[in-house]
Motif scaffolding. Sequence first.
Motif, PDB file in Angstrom:
ATOM      1  N   HIS A 138      17.516 -80.657  34.838  1.00 55.20           N
ATOM      2  CA  HIS A 138      18.270 -79.414  35.217  1.00 55.20           C
ATOM      3  C   HIS A 138      17.552 -78.652  36.231  1.00 55.20           C
ATOM      4  N   GLY A 139      18.086 -78.608  37.408  1.00 56.79           N
ATOM      5  CA  GLY A 139      17.405 -77.747  38.555  1.00 56.79           C
ATOM      6  C   GLY A 139      16.355 -78.368  39.332  1.00 56.79           C
ATOM      7  N   LEU A 140      15.952 -79.730  39.074  1.00 52.24           N
ATOM      8  CA  LEU A 140      14.630 -80.305  39.648  1.00 52.24           C
ATOM      9  C   LEU A 140      15.073 -81.277  40.524  1.00 52.24           C
ATOM     10  N   ALA A 141      16.320 -81.185  41.479  1.00 52.15           N
ATOM     11  CA  ALA A 141      16.660 -82.109  42.538  1.00 52.15           C
ATOM     12  C   ALA A 141      15.281 -82.237  43.674  1.00 52.15           C
ATOM     13  N   ASN A 142      15.046 -83.296  44.029  1.00 47.82           N
ATOM     14  CA  ASN A 142      13.792 -83.681  44.767  1.00 47.82           C
ATOM     15  C   ASN A 142      12.474 -83.422  44.041  1.00 47.82           C
ATOM     16  N   CYS A 143      12.366 -83.282  42.949  1.00 51.18           N
ATOM     17  CA  CYS A 143      11.316 -82.935  42.267  1.00 51.18           C
ATOM     18  C   CYS A 143      10.468 -84.414  41.648  1.00 51.18           C
ATOM     19  N   ILE A 144       9.092 -84.299  41.882  1.00 50.12           N
ATOM     20  CA  ILE A 144       8.503 -85.456  41.260  1.00 50.12           C
ATOM     21  C   ILE A 144       7.403 -84.770  40.236  1.00 50.12           C
ATOM     22  N   ARG A 145       7.247 -85.162  39.158  1.00 47.95           N
ATOM     23  CA  ARG A 145       6.225 -84.838  38.393  1.00 47.95           C
ATOM     24  C   ARG A 145       4.927 -85.829  38.373  1.00 47.95           C
ATOM     25  N   ILE A 146       3.879 -85.268  38.652  1.00 43.75           N
ATOM     26  CA  ILE A 146       2.320 -86.240  38.970  1.00 43.75           C
ATOM     27  C   ILE A 146       1.465 -85.826  37.990  1.00 43.75           C
TER      28      ILE A 146
END
Length: 358
Positions: A328-336
């Motif tokens: 939700h709401g995290l387009a283009n996000c990556i968790r590292i």
Amino acid sequence: MPSITQLARAELRDLIPYQSARSIGGAGEVWLNANEAPTAPDIQAACTALNRYPEPQPQQVLAAYARYAQVPAENVLITRGGDEGIELLVRAFCQPGRDALIYCPPTYGMYAVSAAANGVSALTVPQRANFQLDLPAIAHALDSQPVKLIFICNPNNPSGTRLNRADLDALLAMTRGRAIVVIDEAYIEYSAADTLAGELPRQPHLALIRTLSKAHALAGIRCGFVLANPELIGLLAKIIAPYPIPTPVADIAAQALSAAGLAQMRQRVADTLAERAALQAALQQSPLVREVYASAANFLLARFSDGPAVFQALWQRGIILRSQENAHGLANCIRITVGSHAENDTLIRALRQLEQTP
Ligand SMILES: *Cc1c(COP(=O)(O)O)cnc(C)c1O
């Protein structure tokens, strides 16, 4: 004749199981997708008497974890990972087809999966744009259906956000006598002052999820804890499997919770926090990155200009991260996940190369 699938419970036919980092796959040398610690603790497994069933709740582990968490032993239930604690809470408090639970996306995926697997309806109350709780919307959801459980993750996965203490206090006041508030503290060692363990004497409807999988670097043994008052612990103890903690797991957990084990853990956390600061600074300098969010955990959430392209390019180089494209709401996000110095360095050098390719 009905097929086997038709014989199964209806809610299981449509269930999309939890997509764990391991089940998604990938190939390569640098694994920064599951928030694991980069190195394993120094443990000697000496197991004897494996012909005997283990203690249902190994006393040594119970006492050691209680001391570590600064709560009485009667406030602790040992589980097969934090995930079993989540499942037990859903099964203990939510009647299938009648009761509901609340969770606040973007957050950990197991709350939704445990709800669906148990025929419990899940109400989503999205976080505000700053990843804090939307309390008026939670209050509204509480009034709309028979809500028995609210899952809150602090620090939150995947954003890394520390929730405002005043909001948590307001949530506990709003739910008292109505619903159980579950604070998932899987990452609490990275932000130790934020624990609500000290609230347990005042809050009968509070439950905390803990784990040895993250800061304690023992994801492989599947050991977690629920912290709550004895009345709540007693309900979960009624439905947990008879011998949930294998003898070797109890042996290893007890070592990890010894003074020497805890000292190692605290050093590991300090190393990770220093690496996180360096990784955050390097990411913030990259022209591919639009924003790196403040993190109180062992991972960073970064928004890229083109997240899927970066994720794919790194995946092909054997650097496996966790895409948040569909959260939700995290387009283009990556968790590292913050890895070892060498792993983080490999990631940064790969990003520098991608910056060069037009
Ligand atoms: C990793 C994690 C857990 C639990 O993990 P286990 O390995 O099952 O102990 C629980 N909650 C969150 C938010 C997590 O990230």
